[in-house]
Design a protein around this motif. Structure first.
Motif, PDB file in Angstrom:
ATOM      1  N   GLY A   1      -3.337 -19.028  10.637  1.00  0.00           N
ATOM      2  CA  GLY A   1      -3.875 -20.230  11.268  1.00  0.00           C
ATOM      3  C   GLY A   1      -3.165 -21.499  10.843  1.00  0.00           C
ATOM      4  N   GLY A   2      -1.860 -21.387  10.521  1.00  0.00           N
ATOM      5  CA  GLY A   2      -1.079 -22.552  10.110  1.00  0.00           C
ATOM      6  C   GLY A   2      -1.137 -22.862   8.628  1.00  0.00           C
ATOM      7  N   HIS A   3      -1.946 -22.127   7.852  1.00  0.00           N
ATOM      8  CA  HIS A   3      -2.018 -22.297   6.400  1.00  0.00           C
ATOM      9  C   HIS A   3      -1.137 -21.245   5.737  1.00  0.00           C
ATOM     10  N   MET A   4      -0.450 -21.620   4.664  1.00  0.00           N
ATOM     11  CA  MET A   4       0.475 -20.713   3.989  1.00  0.00           C
ATOM     12  C   MET A   4      -0.131 -20.168   2.699  1.00  0.00           C
ATOM     13  N   TYR A   5       0.095 -18.856   2.465  1.00  0.00           N
ATOM     14  CA  TYR A   5      -0.402 -18.156   1.276  1.00  0.00           C
ATOM     15  C   TYR A   5       0.720 -17.306   0.713  1.00  0.00           C
ATOM     16  N   SER A   6       0.703 -17.088  -0.603  1.00  0.00           N
ATOM     17  CA  SER A   6       1.773 -16.298  -1.214  1.00  0.00           C
ATOM     18  C   SER A   6       1.681 -14.842  -0.758  1.00  0.00           C
ATOM     19  N   ALA A   7       2.848 -14.216  -0.652  1.00  0.00           N
ATOM     20  CA  ALA A   7       2.950 -12.832  -0.187  1.00  0.00           C
ATOM     21  C   ALA A   7       3.713 -12.014  -1.212  1.00  0.00           C
ATOM     22  N   ARG A   8       3.437 -10.719  -1.252  1.00  0.00           N
ATOM     23  CA  ARG A   8       4.175  -9.813  -2.129  1.00  0.00           C
ATOM     24  C   ARG A   8       4.347  -8.472  -1.426  1.00  0.00           C
ATOM     25  N   GLN A   9       5.380  -7.757  -1.840  1.00  0.00           N
ATOM     26  CA  GLN A   9       5.651  -6.429  -1.294  1.00  0.00           C
ATOM     27  C   GLN A   9       4.503  -5.510  -1.663  1.00  0.00           C
ATOM     28  N   GLY A  10       4.009  -4.711  -0.713  1.00  0.00           N
ATOM     29  CA  GLY A  10       2.939  -3.762  -0.972  1.00  0.00           C
ATOM     30  C   GLY A  10       3.452  -2.541  -1.710  1.00  0.00           C
TER      31      GLY A  10
ATOM     32  N   GLY B   1       7.040  -0.860   3.624  1.00  0.00           N
ATOM     33  CA  GLY B   1       6.754  -1.451   4.919  1.00  0.00           C
ATOM     34  C   GLY B   1       5.445  -2.218   4.971  1.00  0.00           C
ATOM     35  N   THR B   2       4.840  -2.450   3.803  1.00  0.00           N
ATOM     36  CA  THR B   2       3.605  -3.241   3.782  1.00  0.00           C
ATOM     37  C   THR B   2       3.802  -4.508   2.969  1.00  0.00           C
ATOM     38  N   VAL B   3       3.095  -5.542   3.359  1.00  0.00           N
ATOM     39  CA  VAL B   3       3.094  -6.816   2.647  1.00  0.00           C
ATOM     40  C   VAL B   3       1.636  -7.183   2.397  1.00  0.00           C
ATOM     41  N   LYS B   4       1.337  -7.649   1.188  1.00  0.00           N
ATOM     42  CA  LYS B   4      -0.023  -8.046   0.813  1.00  0.00           C
ATOM     43  C   LYS B   4      -0.076  -9.553   0.614  1.00  0.00           C
ATOM     44  N   CYS B   5      -1.147 -10.156   1.126  1.00  0.00           N
ATOM     45  CA  CYS B   5      -1.371 -11.584   0.965  1.00  0.00           C
ATOM     46  C   CYS B   5      -2.808 -11.788   0.520  1.00  0.00           C
ATOM     47  N   GLU B   6      -2.997 -12.520  -0.566  1.00  0.00           N
ATOM     48  CA  GLU B   6      -4.353 -12.839  -1.023  1.00  0.00           C
ATOM     49  C   GLU B   6      -4.774 -14.134  -0.347  1.00  0.00           C
ATOM     50  N   ILE B   7      -5.838 -14.050   0.428  1.00  0.00           N
ATOM     51  CA  ILE B   7      -6.280 -15.168   1.250  1.00  0.00           C
ATOM     52  C   ILE B   7      -7.647 -15.653   0.767  1.00  0.00           C
ATOM     53  N   CYS B   8      -7.732 -16.920   0.446  1.00  0.00           N
ATOM     54  CA  CYS B   8      -9.004 -17.590   0.185  1.00  0.00           C
ATOM     55  C   CYS B   8      -8.960 -18.887   0.985  1.00  0.00           C
TER      56      CYS B   8
ATOM     57  N   GLU C   1       8.083  -3.955  10.021  1.00  0.00           N
ATOM     58  CA  GLU C   1       9.305  -3.183  10.237  1.00  0.00           C
ATOM     59  C   GLU C   1      10.489  -4.131  10.089  1.00  0.00           C
ATOM     60  N   ASN C   2      11.600  -3.623   9.568  1.00  0.00           N
ATOM     61  CA  ASN C   2      12.840  -4.375   9.385  1.00  0.00           C
ATOM     62  C   ASN C   2      12.709  -5.493   8.355  1.00  0.00           C
ATOM     63  N   LEU C   3      11.982  -5.247   7.305  1.00  0.00           N
ATOM     64  CA  LEU C   3      11.842  -6.239   6.237  1.00  0.00           C
ATOM     65  C   LEU C   3      12.941  -5.988   5.204  1.00  0.00           C
ATOM     66  N   PHE C   4      14.037  -6.753   5.302  1.00  0.00           N
ATOM     67  CA  PHE C   4      15.184  -6.541   4.436  1.00  0.00           C
ATOM     68  C   PHE C   4      15.228  -7.501   3.257  1.00  0.00           C
ATOM     69  N   SER C   5      14.511  -8.612   3.351  1.00  0.00           N
ATOM     70  CA  SER C   5      14.447  -9.523   2.211  1.00  0.00           C
ATOM     71  C   SER C   5      12.988  -9.642   1.772  1.00  0.00           C
ATOM     72  N   ALA C   6      12.792 -10.120   0.573  1.00  0.00           N
ATOM     73  CA  ALA C   6      11.447 -10.168  -0.004  1.00  0.00           C
ATOM     74  C   ALA C   6      10.531 -11.091   0.791  1.00  0.00           C
ATOM     75  N   PRO C   7       9.263 -10.672   0.956  1.00  0.00           N
ATOM     76  CA  PRO C   7       8.314 -11.566   1.625  1.00  0.00           C
ATOM     77  C   PRO C   7       8.018 -12.766   0.739  1.00  0.00           C
TER      78      PRO C   7
END
Length: 141
Positions: free
Chosen positions: A50-59, A63-70, A38-44
């Motif tokens: 767990g402290g590891h970073m992965y790329s995100a994209r608008q779903g 109001g959804t964000v998708k992250c591909e995690i490996c 909620e309240n996502l006004f700028s691009a993810p």
């Protein structure tokens, strides 16, 4: 921002992560993590797991964000967060649970009648970590 009155307002983006899906995964897996926000006004920009970073994209759904995690996270609970292009960091109220992968070592019998009804014995390990008391087997298409 330009202000004719000479008063400037400092706008702060406040993102709230309602839920994540899936909430449980097995170790050494690749999957798509969906965040309901909620309240996502700028691009993810990135998801934090767990402290590891992965790329995100608008779903595809608002109001959804998708992250591909490996990853190779250890068993346990891992905090999930989101970083936007504007640098805002938000954490969800629920963590991602990583569990041991179930390992099936043997199934007997190897054949049975087409109409079903055969009792199948499944042997392996880590069934307990998933809370499995009753196991259902499905065969065929």
């Amino acid at each position: 921002f330009y202000s004719s009155s000479g008063i400037y307002y400092n706008y702060t983006e406040s993102i709230f992560i309602h839920s994540i899906h899936p909430q449980q995964v097995t170790e050494n897996s690749c999957f798509n993590l969906t965040l309901l926000v909620e309240n996502l006004f700028s691009a993810p920009s990135q998801c934090s797991v767990g402290g590891h970073m992965y790329s995100a994209r608008q779903g595809m759904i608002s109001g959804t964000v998708k992250c591909e995690i490996c990853f190779d996270l250890h068993e346990g609970y891992h905090q999930v967060g989101l970083v936007t292009d504007s640098g805002v960091l938000a954490y969800g109220s629920s963590d991602l649970e990583v569990r041991n992968q179930i390992n099936i070592t043997k199934m007997t019998p190897s054949m049975g009648p087409m109409d079903g009804g055969t009792i199948v014995i499944v042997k392996g390990n880590d069934f307990e970590s998933w809370g499995m008391v009753n196991l259902y087997c499905f065969f065929g298409d």
